[in-house]
Design a protein around this motif. Sequence first.
Motif, PDB file in Angstrom:
ATOM      1  N   ARG A   1       6.878  18.378  -4.822  1.00 18.52           N
ATOM      2  CA  ARG A   1       5.662  17.484  -3.559  1.00 18.52           C
ATOM      3  C   ARG A   1       6.583  15.872  -4.185  1.00 18.52           C
ATOM      4  O   ARG A   1       4.640  15.306  -4.365  1.00 18.52           O
ATOM      5  CB  ARG A   1       4.640  18.174  -4.678  1.00 18.52           C
TER       6      ARG A   1
ATOM      7  N   VAL B   1       7.474  12.122  -4.316  1.00 17.87           N
ATOM      8  CA  VAL B   1       7.834  11.728  -3.178  1.00 17.87           C
ATOM      9  C   VAL B   1       9.519  11.436  -2.778  1.00 17.87           C
ATOM     10  O   VAL B   1      10.302  11.332  -4.133  1.00 17.87           O
ATOM     11  CB  VAL B   1       7.482  10.395  -3.262  1.00 17.87           C
TER      12      VAL B   1
ATOM     13  N   LEU C   1       3.168   1.673  -3.474  1.00 16.38           N
ATOM     14  CA  LEU C   1       1.808   2.416  -4.877  1.00 16.38           C
ATOM     15  C   LEU C   1       2.710   3.633  -4.586  1.00 16.38           C
ATOM     16  O   LEU C   1       2.046   3.606  -6.323  1.00 16.38           O
ATOM     17  CB  LEU C   1       0.358   1.792  -5.055  1.00 16.38           C
ATOM     18  N   TYR C   2       2.369   4.356  -3.274  1.00 11.04           N
ATOM     19  CA  TYR C   2       2.241   5.813  -4.251  1.00 11.04           C
ATOM     20  C   TYR C   2       3.846   6.485  -4.179  1.00 11.04           C
ATOM     21  O   TYR C   2       4.098   7.323  -5.297  1.00 11.04           O
ATOM     22  CB  TYR C   2       1.907   6.661  -2.614  1.00 11.04           C
ATOM     23  N   ALA C   3       4.532   5.419  -3.796  1.00  6.57           N
ATOM     24  CA  ALA C   3       6.022   5.825  -4.223  1.00  6.57           C
ATOM     25  C   ALA C   3       6.335   5.246  -5.783  1.00  6.57           C
ATOM     26  O   ALA C   3       7.279   6.126  -6.153  1.00  6.57           O
ATOM     27  CB  ALA C   3       7.099   5.526  -2.903  1.00  6.57           C
TER      28      ALA C   3
ATOM     29  N   ASP D   1       0.756  -0.674   0.339  1.00  6.46           N
ATOM     30  CA  ASP D   1       0.052  -0.116  -0.123  1.00  6.46           C
ATOM     31  C   ASP D   1      -0.002   1.352  -0.386  1.00  6.46           C
ATOM     32  O   ASP D   1       1.042   2.068  -0.756  1.00  6.46           O
ATOM     33  CB  ASP D   1      -1.085   0.137   1.278  1.00  6.46           C
ATOM     34  N   GLU D   2       2.120   1.606   0.717  1.00 10.80           N
ATOM     35  CA  GLU D   2       3.097   2.375   0.467  1.00 10.80           C
ATOM     36  C   GLU D   2       3.870   2.539  -0.958  1.00 10.80           C
ATOM     37  O   GLU D   2       3.616   3.631  -0.954  1.00 10.80           O
ATOM     38  CB  GLU D   2       3.648   2.560   2.300  1.00 10.80           C
TER      39      GLU D   2
ATOM     40  N   THR E   1       7.173   7.243 -14.337  1.00 11.67           N
ATOM     41  CA  THR E   1       8.608   7.068 -13.729  1.00 11.67           C
ATOM     42  C   THR E   1       9.625   7.068 -13.029  1.00 11.67           C
ATOM     43  O   THR E   1       9.816   5.930 -13.953  1.00 11.67           O
ATOM     44  CB  THR E   1       7.172   6.486 -12.009  1.00 11.67           C
TER      45      THR E   1
ATOM     46  N   THR F   1       4.396   4.706  -8.691  1.00 14.16           N
ATOM     47  CA  THR F   1       4.174   4.999  -9.449  1.00 14.16           C
ATOM     48  C   THR F   1       3.562   6.711  -9.124  1.00 14.16           C
ATOM     49  O   THR F   1       2.937   7.551  -9.680  1.00 14.16           O
ATOM     50  CB  THR F   1       2.426   4.607  -9.224  1.00 14.16           C
ATOM     51  N   GLU F   2       4.780   7.291  -8.674  1.00 13.70           N
ATOM     52  CA  GLU F   2       4.765   8.667  -8.552  1.00 13.70           C
ATOM     53  C   GLU F   2       3.999   9.762  -9.540  1.00 13.70           C
ATOM     54  O   GLU F   2       5.246   9.117 -10.783  1.00 13.70           O
ATOM     55  CB  GLU F   2       5.890   9.271  -7.814  1.00 13.70           C
ATOM     56  N   ARG F   3       3.297  10.420  -9.617  1.00 16.13           N
ATOM     57  CA  ARG F   3       3.033  10.786 -10.813  1.00 16.13           C
ATOM     58  C   ARG F   3       3.856  12.445 -11.000  1.00 16.13           C
ATOM     59  O   ARG F   3       3.641  13.389 -12.206  1.00 16.13           O
ATOM     60  CB  ARG F   3       1.722  11.138 -11.506  1.00 16.13           C
ATOM     61  N   ARG F   4       3.728  13.519  -9.587  1.00 13.46           N
ATOM     62  CA  ARG F   4       4.289  14.440  -9.138  1.00 13.46           C
ATOM     63  C   ARG F   4       6.017  14.431 -10.018  1.00 13.46           C
ATOM     64  O   ARG F   4       6.483  13.459  -9.523  1.00 13.46           O
ATOM     65  CB  ARG F   4       4.478  15.210  -8.465  1.00 13.46           C
TER      66      ARG F   4
END
Length: 745
Positions: free
Chosen positions: A225, A227, A214-216, A211-212, A277, A218-221
């Motif tokens: 900001r 990760v 997933l955002y790290a 879960d954690e 990414t 597949t970062e889109r930013r």
Amino acid sequence: MNLSAQAAYDSLVSTVCHPDRLLIVDDEARIRASLRLLLESPSRTIQECETGGDAITILKTRTIDLVLLDINLPDLSGLEVMEWIASYKIPTSVIIVSSDDHIDSAIRALRNGVVEFVRKPKELDEIQHKVENVLNRRSMERRHLIMTARLEQSERLHRFLVENSPDLIYTLDSNGCFLFINNRTETLLGYTRDELVGSSYTTIVHEDDLDEALYAFTERRSDNRAVSNVEVRLKCKGNHYRSFESRHVVAMLSATGVYDCREDGLEVPLTRCFMGTYGVARDITERKKAEETISFQALHDQLTHLPNRRLFMDRLELSLIHSQRYGRNVAVMFIDLDRFKLVNDTHGHAEGDGLLRKVAERLRKCVRSGDTLARQGGDEFTVLLPDIQHSEDAIIIAEKIQEELKLPFQVRNQEVRTTASIGIAVYPRDGAGADELLKHADIAMYKVKASGKNNFMFFNAHMNECYHERLALENELRQAIKEAEFELHYQPQISVIGNRIIGVEALIRWRHPVHGLLTPEHFISLAEETGLICEITDWVVTEACRQLALWRSMGLQDLRMSVNMSPQEVDRSDVVERMVSSISRYNIPPHFLEIEITENLMLRDVPQVIDKLKELHGHGIRISIDDFGTCYSSLNYLRQFPINSIKIDKSFVCDLREGSNTSPIIHAIIGIAKGFRLDLVVEGVETLYQMKILHDLGCDEMQGYFFSKPLPAADVECLLLNSSFLNDFCQQYHIPLQPSLPQVV
């Protein structure tokens, strides 16, 4: 980047930095002068020659940007020079400046790479413009080559850094699948590059961190900001475990989105299309392990790995907050092992540490999963019992601890038994805060110690009064040292056969301003516990030597003075110097001072004790073992230690009663003394029967209340000077006299 690529790059840069170099090749001096005049500029250098051979020579040795070449030359034609330039790939541009207007010459020149064709003399006015064009075009080409070389150099450098980076560097597509990953993945996780390219990032992520991650991953930013420094556990492949035997590594992950910018129309702004990414994962497993180790060491005892006092107090304070909220009780137990010091002294500190570890293992079995067992230090442990219904629930744990400690421990292949004294304090009844609660449990534990040990007891208010009395006694003891409130009493040591007093034992008394005369039983243990014993010992030795010197000045030359030495004295490096200085100060022959040590002192750090006792013995001071037979020392120590005499403890003498058998221990000790050729003193003789039995067994030197209790110096002095004292004594009890020996010293 290899050396040849670097050399080519350097050459390109040097050509940009230099002025344009021109070569005019014409056999007519007037034409060369005209061209020079037309083309001269501060940013150019111009050379001239009149033959094709000279032109080739110059081109071989120098870099020329532009050649103005005539076709008709004395030796070689300009076309032949061009063919030579083409065949040797000389990096120069050529403008034909000639009066030859044959089409074949022009075609041949173009085939060999001529860039312009100027006919003289009618087109010479255009030469300046054409030269400018050629030189500008060459400059642009060179700059393009330099830019291309820089890009290639940057790419090679980037590839080198990526492939040799200690970090895991990767690129994911928009679906989270690997497009690229560097070779670090093989050494770090055991996966080859081919195994991961095309597969999802979840292949290498620990299941509990998906879960954690997933955002790290597949970062889109792509701005600030994005990760950064997110901890994620990465799985190792199969059996690819490293030296620390972990199935995963801890990585610090940073990532940013990658976009492709597209121009959809002339008046439409650029749109960003998400491509994937780009990320970097740094292995921080060793750092995390070090941080965890440091954190563990800061909060745990290094010997037993139990929580230390700091962690215990933190948990206790949290439990009290929870108790206030829900109205539950909290109990604190303070545990002190009984007789642990004897184990340390007997077997050494290494075995003592081993025993503490075994005790800790057993104590763990006695507490609940939510309880906290901690080591305070030394042989002291504490237990936190949070959330108990009734204070009596703590009794269950205390009884389990006592039952568990009944089983013997193995120390050096010997069975060792230890018990525990346990004090219990309960919140909120026995204290409002963590410190107060722990202090009251400690006070209850000391009450158990004073009541015979091997038990447990709850704190009550009366104990607090006793605790404050103990603190007050400690302060008074310190004041007593300053104000010299001590005095020595002396108990005579009698030679029955010789019918004389052969020595005295110095025994300290405290003339307390309120409680009166106190014997050592009331304050020596406190002095040892608080570290004041060394100051007291200094006073005792000095006063005893002073009194002995006084008696010697009165003619009592053969009197021996015995002084007790605390085991703590051996731990001090200056013990020998302090003892010797006292006898030197009063000019006393060293063999008239006898140091009495307890038997358990022989069981401490044997080499250190032997060295210090030998040094004392070397100065002539006698060494005696007090209370012999009450411990379990090896008889081999009697051979190693510089011992002069041993004293039979009064606990064996008190068993001598009419109608009872003589203790075999006394027979054994007498035999030991004779076997090792040691002097023997019996203490605690209180009856005529005891004196006669001991005399019949071969004991000569005795002391005890039967002869005299400890007396002040003035009273002992009267006995020493009273020549009829022992005669009357012997006649009263029908003891045969030895008239050949002096009756009194």
